[in-house]
Design an enzyme around this catalytic site. Structure first.
Site, PDB file in Angstrom:
ATOM      1  N   PHE B 134      -2.481  11.308   5.377  1.00 13.93           N
ATOM      2  CA  PHE B 134      -2.131  10.119   6.150  1.00 13.93           C
ATOM      3  C   PHE B 134      -0.909  10.449   7.019  1.00 13.93           C
ATOM      4  O   PHE B 134       0.012  11.132   6.569  1.00 13.93           O
ATOM      5  CB  PHE B 134      -1.837   8.946   5.212  1.00 13.93           C
ATOM      6  CG  PHE B 134      -1.703   7.657   5.953  1.00 13.93           C
ATOM      7  CD1 PHE B 134      -2.819   7.042   6.503  1.00 13.93           C
ATOM      8  CD2 PHE B 134      -0.460   7.073   6.146  1.00 13.93           C
ATOM      9  CE1 PHE B 134      -2.702   5.857   7.225  1.00 13.93           C
ATOM     10  CE2 PHE B 134      -0.337   5.894   6.865  1.00 13.93           C
ATOM     11  CZ  PHE B 134      -1.458   5.288   7.407  1.00 13.93           C
ATOM     12  N   ASP B 203       0.757  10.916  -3.674  1.00 13.69           N
ATOM     13  CA  ASP B 203       0.588   9.622  -3.007  1.00 13.69           C
ATOM     14  C   ASP B 203      -0.676   8.985  -3.582  1.00 13.69           C
ATOM     15  O   ASP B 203      -1.768   9.537  -3.436  1.00 13.69           O
ATOM     16  CB  ASP B 203       0.453   9.857  -1.493  1.00 13.69           C
ATOM     17  CG  ASP B 203       0.198   8.580  -0.712  1.00 13.69           C
ATOM     18  OD1 ASP B 203      -0.249   7.581  -1.309  1.00 13.69           O
ATOM     19  OD2 ASP B 203       0.416   8.591   0.511  1.00 13.69           O
ATOM     20  N   TYR B 228      -1.110  -2.963  -1.780  1.00 12.14           N
ATOM     21  CA  TYR B 228      -1.923  -3.939  -1.037  1.00 12.14           C
ATOM     22  C   TYR B 228      -3.372  -3.505  -0.867  1.00 12.14           C
ATOM     23  O   TYR B 228      -4.146  -4.227  -0.242  1.00 12.14           O
ATOM     24  CB  TYR B 228      -1.308  -4.267   0.328  1.00 12.14           C
ATOM     25  CG  TYR B 228      -0.833  -3.093   1.150  1.00 12.14           C
ATOM     26  CD1 TYR B 228      -1.731  -2.302   1.853  1.00 12.14           C
ATOM     27  CD2 TYR B 228       0.517  -2.792   1.229  1.00 12.14           C
ATOM     28  CE1 TYR B 228      -1.285  -1.234   2.609  1.00 12.14           C
ATOM     29  CE2 TYR B 228       0.978  -1.722   1.982  1.00 12.14           C
ATOM     30  CZ  TYR B 228       0.078  -0.951   2.673  1.00 12.14           C
ATOM     31  OH  TYR B 228       0.513   0.114   3.420  1.00 12.14           O
ATOM     32  N   LYS B 229      -3.737  -2.354  -1.393  1.00  7.32           N
ATOM     33  CA  LYS B 229      -5.131  -1.913  -1.312  1.00  7.32           C
ATOM     34  C   LYS B 229      -5.842  -2.325  -2.602  1.00  7.32           C
ATOM     35  O   LYS B 229      -6.110  -3.503  -2.799  1.00  7.32           O
ATOM     36  CB  LYS B 229      -5.176  -0.406  -1.061  1.00  7.32           C
ATOM     37  CG  LYS B 229      -4.520   0.012   0.274  1.00  7.32           C
ATOM     38  CD  LYS B 229      -4.604   1.521   0.460  1.00  7.32           C
ATOM     39  CE  LYS B 229      -3.795   1.995   1.674  1.00  7.32           C
ATOM     40  NZ  LYS B 229      -4.382   1.569   2.945  1.00  7.32           N
ATOM     41  N   ARG B 377     -15.643   3.780   7.886  1.00  8.88           N
ATOM     42  CA  ARG B 377     -15.086   3.925   6.544  1.00  8.88           C
ATOM     43  C   ARG B 377     -15.361   2.648   5.752  1.00  8.88           C
ATOM     44  O   ARG B 377     -14.962   1.557   6.162  1.00  8.88           O
ATOM     45  CB  ARG B 377     -13.578   4.180   6.662  1.00  8.88           C
ATOM     46  CG  ARG B 377     -12.915   4.608   5.387  1.00  8.88           C
ATOM     47  CD  ARG B 377     -11.426   4.857   5.603  1.00  8.88           C
ATOM     48  NE  ARG B 377     -10.690   3.607   5.738  1.00  8.88           N
ATOM     49  CZ  ARG B 377      -9.395   3.463   5.460  1.00  8.88           C
ATOM     50  NH1 ARG B 377      -8.675   4.506   5.065  1.00  8.88           N
ATOM     51  NH2 ARG B 377      -8.810   2.306   5.613  1.00  8.88           N
TER      52      ARG B 377
END
Lengths: 418, 418
Positions: B134, B203, B228-229, B377
């Site tokens: 990322f 991560d 938040y995922k 995705r």
């Protein structure tokens, strides 16, 4: 001109009530939800709840998050929320649009500002900061100095002239001393710092929303602050950073999250900062907390900072007058400067057993706070405090001191208070 | 054993409905508020709203903030909220209590972890990170390298062995590739990194809450993540940091806010870190966002990560089987690895016009996202997705591809999508 703020004020309940009748900010009280049984003198730690916040947060949670989910980044414009709230704050601190970004905590923003400012003065080896400044401000100066191989010198802002030299990279100060409430002359200090070739970082935690701050006018370089004190954004509401427009290209911030990238959605391998205040974004912003803050700031659409400042000074005049005439016999001293231009929106009273007195005052419905070693710190938010409230609070303080029961051991076990 | 996840699955609407009848997680759907008209395949960007969040946030705002104000730091224990939520997250990532602190953003936490880890390997000059990682992870590796005068080498995790040497201080990787959904072998990688004398920073943004993570068992050093995922904490919910207990004394974190001090309420001039995970606190935490997260995490009190993982693999098996048997003719390729032990909880489909297809799919009620340059995705959260939902989503994708109207120019102007 009301009874207070013009000298020769009558320190009585009657005079306080009379002042309330002419209070230009009296109607602002209805913008806040506050328990009727409490006189809240701690808005300088956590501001009261603006009534617009609840519905805004419910809308954010139930509709924006719950129903619109990820699409809210576009349809509810979450993406631009940090800059939009930043500009709202900017209007309260004298910053033209495009110079303030909201997000993260004050600590993180101060780290960003200190590193960026120090990098703009390569070859200079010293950060100056206030020896009585808020601990985080001192700790972060030390942390940045360690990373960048600089040294930190602590001083009192009054001694600044003696410490400025061509080795000073950055001066980092709070505009208002969090303990004593002393207000520093931001214009004069910034000018002196610039004359020495250094950059100025202002911490506005105890001034933003409490008094007019004019960052552009005084040619400030960087500033940071929190939004949960006089801005009433709620517990842990996001901080903000101000970067003067003239520095936006040169400010190399250390926390290079993808939101600050020039083209964030290219998701490229190398960081290239946005050519605007957008570079001060870091990662995904705390949307929920920021929406609460956004709603809270609407309070300031309806009042002027000049009016807030006038009433703040009148309230603190009242408190100081009360303390000097009626509390001196209990060993109470006023630690806050008397001149208006050297006073923030709080009064700190030095006294024996300040911790115990503070606790007993809280038990009697007056919320202030204690600061080591001997200060009772009282903050005054003109938006939701009446003159009668403040008089009543001081009257209860006098009762507590006269009664003396606070000293009977009931507060022997100190608990966490922030 | 249900219809999916055991090989030889029947790729039909009927088989999907049959699998739902035996779904051990079927009742978890009622823990979330989701619009009935939407099939949400973007829980890997922003998780859905758990129904417990709304009441928790209302209580936080109206009662704790509005009525109890500053006293809530004690009476509602706001002070311990970051560590309490940290431990809740810890239970989902295989961390015993006292090693996870919640707060700030993932970016900030990653900066903390990288600096602390690099400082623990003085004399070593290299940070290794994923060239396909990322963007923030890559940008922060560069930023830390610049501050500490190190260099960054980008690689694919599969090439790690060739790059490990006694000059490597830290290896920083995401456990799941955010684009392809590839799952890396955290145990083997951590072991190899340790064998080279380096430290490992994981991560967990795309793995925490989606599959069992066993940080203590694999002897991870540091880890960070967002909430938040798959943790469903809400937009911009706070991040977290894991510091292995054995490193707590040696980890010198750069962001020295007063909350991380050994004795924060002494408000002393010099920073001395707490001798525990408390040192990973920075400034005042985002209480509002963190209270929402705290409520959201109660979902995981009622389900097991093993069950989540089983259903996740069954759902992605279904998607992959559908794509290979019914979408290959449209030029669709599965970019996600086929072996279960190399797959996260998403499937990425490579295809021509992926951006336009994604937009048309959203217009037809199936929310996925696009990742440059050619990936559709799709994220799968077994807590609120049924087999029938997923089959229906794939069926609509087949319709979109067969129809071809996405290519008529209606999506020519690309808009911001996160």
């Amino acid at each position: 001109v009301g009874a207070y703020g013009s000298g020769g004020l009558a320190c009585s309940a009657e005079a306080a009530r009379a002042a309330d009748e002419h209070d230009e900010l009296a109607s602002a009280r209805q913008l806040f939800a506050l328990p009727d049984t409490m006189i809240y003198l701690d808005g300088n730690s956590l501001g009261a709840l603006p009534v617009q916040v609840g519905p805004a947060v419910t809308d954010l949670v139930d509709r924006q998050w719950g129903q619109q989910l990820i699409t809210s980044w576009n349809v509810n414009d979450w993406w631009r929320l940090p800059a939009r709230v930043g500009d709202r704050i900017g209007r309260l601190i004298g910053a033209a649009a495009g110079q303030v970004m909201c997000g993260d905590s004050t600590s993180v923003q101060l780290f960003q500002a200190l590193v960026a400012a120090c990098r703009m003065r390569p070859g200079r080896g010293t950060i100056l900061t206030d020896a009585d400044g808020f601990p985080t401000d001192q700790y972060l100066a030390d942390a940045v100095a360690e990373l960048l191989e600089l040294k930190v010198v602590r001083l009192h802002p009054g001694e600044l002239a003696a410490h400025l030299s061509d080795d000073v990279a950055v001066v980092s100060l709070s505009q208002v001393d969090y303990r004593t409430g002393e207000l520093f002359d931001a214009a004069a200090i910034t000018e002196a710092v610039h004359a020495a070739g250094a950059l100025m970082v202002w911490d506005l935690c105890h001034s933003a929303g409490a008094l007019p701050v004019e960052l552009d006018a005084i040619q400030a370089d960087f500033a940071v602050g929190c939004s949960y004190k006089y801005l009433n954004g709620g517990p842990g509401a996001p901080g903000y950073i101000y970067i003067a427009a003239r520095h936006l290209d040169a400010a190399v911030l250390p926390l290079t999250g993808w939101h600050g990238h020039r083209s964030p959605f290219q998701l490229s391998q190398r960081y290239s900062p946005a050519p605007s205040i957008e570079r001060a974004r870091i990662g995904t912003p705390p949307v929920l907390s920021m929406a609460a803050l956004d709603a809270a700031l609407t309070v300031f659409d309806q009042v002027s900072l000049a009016a807030i400042r006038r009433k703040s000074l009148a309230l603190t005049d009242l408190v100081i007058e009360f303390a000097r005439t009626r509390l001196a016999g209990f060993g109470v001293e006023v630690a806050t400067p008397l001149p208006h231009d050297r006073r923030g929106s709080q009064v700190s009273l030095r006294m024996p057993a300040a911790y115990e007195v503070c606790q007993e005052l809280i038990a009697r419905g007056v919320i202030g706070d204690f600061r080591e070693p001997d200060l009772l710190r009282l903050g005054f938010t003109p938006l939701y405090l009446s003159y009668a409230d403040v008089y009543e609070a001081m009257d209860r303080l006098a009762e507590v001191l006269a009664d003396g029961s606070y000293a009977d051991g009931r507060y022997a076990n100190r608990t966490v208070v922030t």
